[in-house]
Design a protein around this motif. Sequence first.
Motif, PDB file in Angstrom:
ATOM      1  N   TYR A  97      47.860  36.266  44.581  1.00 45.03           N
ATOM      2  CA  TYR A  97      48.089  37.424  43.715  1.00 45.03           C
ATOM      3  C   TYR A  97      48.526  36.965  42.324  1.00 45.03           C
ATOM      4  O   TYR A  97      48.067  37.480  41.308  1.00 45.03           O
ATOM      5  N   SER A  98      49.388  35.963  42.275  1.00 43.26           N
ATOM      6  CA  SER A  98      49.826  35.408  40.987  1.00 43.26           C
ATOM      7  C   SER A  98      48.653  34.788  40.231  1.00 43.26           C
ATOM      8  O   SER A  98      48.513  34.977  39.016  1.00 43.26           O
ATOM      9  N   LEU A  99      47.804  34.053  40.941  1.00 40.82           N
ATOM     10  CA  LEU A  99      46.612  33.475  40.313  1.00 40.82           C
ATOM     11  C   LEU A  99      45.669  34.570  39.822  1.00 40.82           C
ATOM     12  O   LEU A  99      45.083  34.451  38.745  1.00 40.82           O
ATOM     13  N   TYR A 100      45.537  35.629  40.593  1.00 42.31           N
ATOM     14  CA  TYR A 100      44.705  36.774  40.204  1.00 42.31           C
ATOM     15  C   TYR A 100      45.220  37.379  38.899  1.00 42.31           C
ATOM     16  O   TYR A 100      44.444  37.663  37.984  1.00 42.31           O
ATOM     17  N   ALA A 101      46.520  37.557  38.814  1.00 41.67           N
ATOM     18  CA  ALA A 101      47.105  38.122  37.592  1.00 41.67           C
ATOM     19  C   ALA A 101      46.905  37.190  36.401  1.00 41.67           C
ATOM     20  O   ALA A 101      46.590  37.639  35.296  1.00 41.67           O
ATOM     21  N   ASP A 102      47.068  35.895  36.623  1.00 40.33           N
ATOM     22  CA  ASP A 102      46.971  34.933  35.521  1.00 40.33           C
ATOM     23  C   ASP A 102      45.541  34.651  35.076  1.00 40.33           C
ATOM     24  O   ASP A 102      45.279  34.517  33.878  1.00 40.33           O
ATOM     25  N   TYR A 103      44.622  34.526  36.000  1.00 39.04           N
ATOM     26  CA  TYR A 103      43.276  34.064  35.651  1.00 39.04           C
ATOM     27  C   TYR A 103      42.197  35.147  35.663  1.00 39.04           C
ATOM     28  O   TYR A 103      41.148  34.966  35.061  1.00 39.04           O
ATOM     29  N   VAL A 104      42.441  36.255  36.341  1.00 39.33           N
ATOM     30  CA  VAL A 104      41.436  37.317  36.384  1.00 39.33           C
ATOM     31  C   VAL A 104      41.823  38.452  35.443  1.00 39.33           C
ATOM     32  O   VAL A 104      41.063  38.822  34.551  1.00 39.33           O
ATOM     33  N   ASN A 107      41.727  37.693  31.794  1.00 38.21           N
ATOM     34  CA  ASN A 107      40.417  37.316  31.286  1.00 38.21           C
ATOM     35  C   ASN A 107      39.845  38.508  30.505  1.00 38.21           C
ATOM     36  O   ASN A 107      39.631  39.579  31.073  1.00 38.21           O
ATOM     37  N   PRO A 108      39.598  38.338  29.204  1.00 39.08           N
ATOM     38  CA  PRO A 108      39.120  39.480  28.409  1.00 39.08           C
ATOM     39  C   PRO A 108      37.732  39.982  28.814  1.00 39.08           C
ATOM     40  O   PRO A 108      37.347  41.095  28.453  1.00 39.08           O
ATOM     41  N   CYS A 118      35.130  34.323  37.986  1.00 38.58           N
ATOM     42  CA  CYS A 118      35.976  33.595  37.053  1.00 38.58           C
ATOM     43  C   CYS A 118      36.151  32.162  37.557  1.00 38.58           C
ATOM     44  O   CYS A 118      36.796  31.927  38.582  1.00 38.58           O
ATOM     45  N   GLU A 119      35.572  31.221  36.841  1.00 33.93           N
ATOM     46  CA  GLU A 119      35.587  29.823  37.273  1.00 33.93           C
ATOM     47  C   GLU A 119      37.005  29.265  37.358  1.00 33.93           C
ATOM     48  O   GLU A 119      37.324  28.530  38.292  1.00 33.93           O
ATOM     49  N   LEU A 120      37.871  29.604  36.398  1.00 31.12           N
ATOM     50  CA  LEU A 120      39.249  29.111  36.430  1.00 31.12           C
ATOM     51  C   LEU A 120      39.995  29.618  37.665  1.00 31.12           C
ATOM     52  O   LEU A 120      40.773  28.889  38.270  1.00 31.12           O
ATOM     53  N   PHE A 121      39.757  30.870  38.032  1.00 31.96           N
ATOM     54  CA  PHE A 121      40.375  31.418  39.235  1.00 31.96           C
ATOM     55  C   PHE A 121      39.907  30.635  40.461  1.00 31.96           C
ATOM     56  O   PHE A 121      40.719  30.259  41.310  1.00 31.96           O
ATOM     57  N   ASP A 122      38.604  30.378  40.548  1.00 26.36           N
ATOM     58  CA  ASP A 122      38.062  29.611  41.677  1.00 26.36           C
ATOM     59  C   ASP A 122      38.665  28.209  41.756  1.00 26.36           C
ATOM     60  O   ASP A 122      39.018  27.739  42.842  1.00 26.36           O
ATOM     61  N   LEU A 123      38.784  27.540  40.624  1.00 24.40           N
ATOM     62  CA  LEU A 123      39.359  26.191  40.601  1.00 24.40           C
ATOM     63  C   LEU A 123      40.815  26.194  41.040  1.00 24.40           C
ATOM     64  O   LEU A 123      41.241  25.351  41.838  1.00 24.40           O
TER      65      LEU A 123
END
Length: 135
Positions: A97-104, A107-108, A118-123
């Motif tokens: 959930y934290s990664l979702y908030a930060d990387y998804v 994401n503009p 979102c590639e950064l989220f996947d990584l």
Amino acid sequence: MLLSLYIVNKSGGLIYHRDFSSLAKLDTNDTLRLGSIWHSLHAISSQLSPVPGCKGIELLEAETFDLHNFQTPTGIKFFAVAECKSPGVDRFLRRVYSLYADYVLKNPFYELDMPIRCELFDLQLTSEVTVSMNG
């Protein structure tokens, strides 16, 4: 060990799915159906529960797997299928959930309730699975 991860929007639409195991995989239609059914079961369970203030199913234990669920205050559901009695799955879902908030969400180019690409989220998710679940 974590087998798969699903993210379902507040309307019951599957917006993210990822398998972490080479075991039998569901096809795309079955994956979408699973997300929708889980959303419905979660909503029904919160209404039928005899416990006041129940927020729905958090853990479903089966003979061959456990299904862990984390629902955010905004209604997004993160659920994971893991081997029976896998430790740390709830903590892992909160970290996702934290990664979702930060990387998804930051994401503009991401539109709310749309599939997550979102590639950064996947990584970061791959890294988190390695650290949290497989130690």
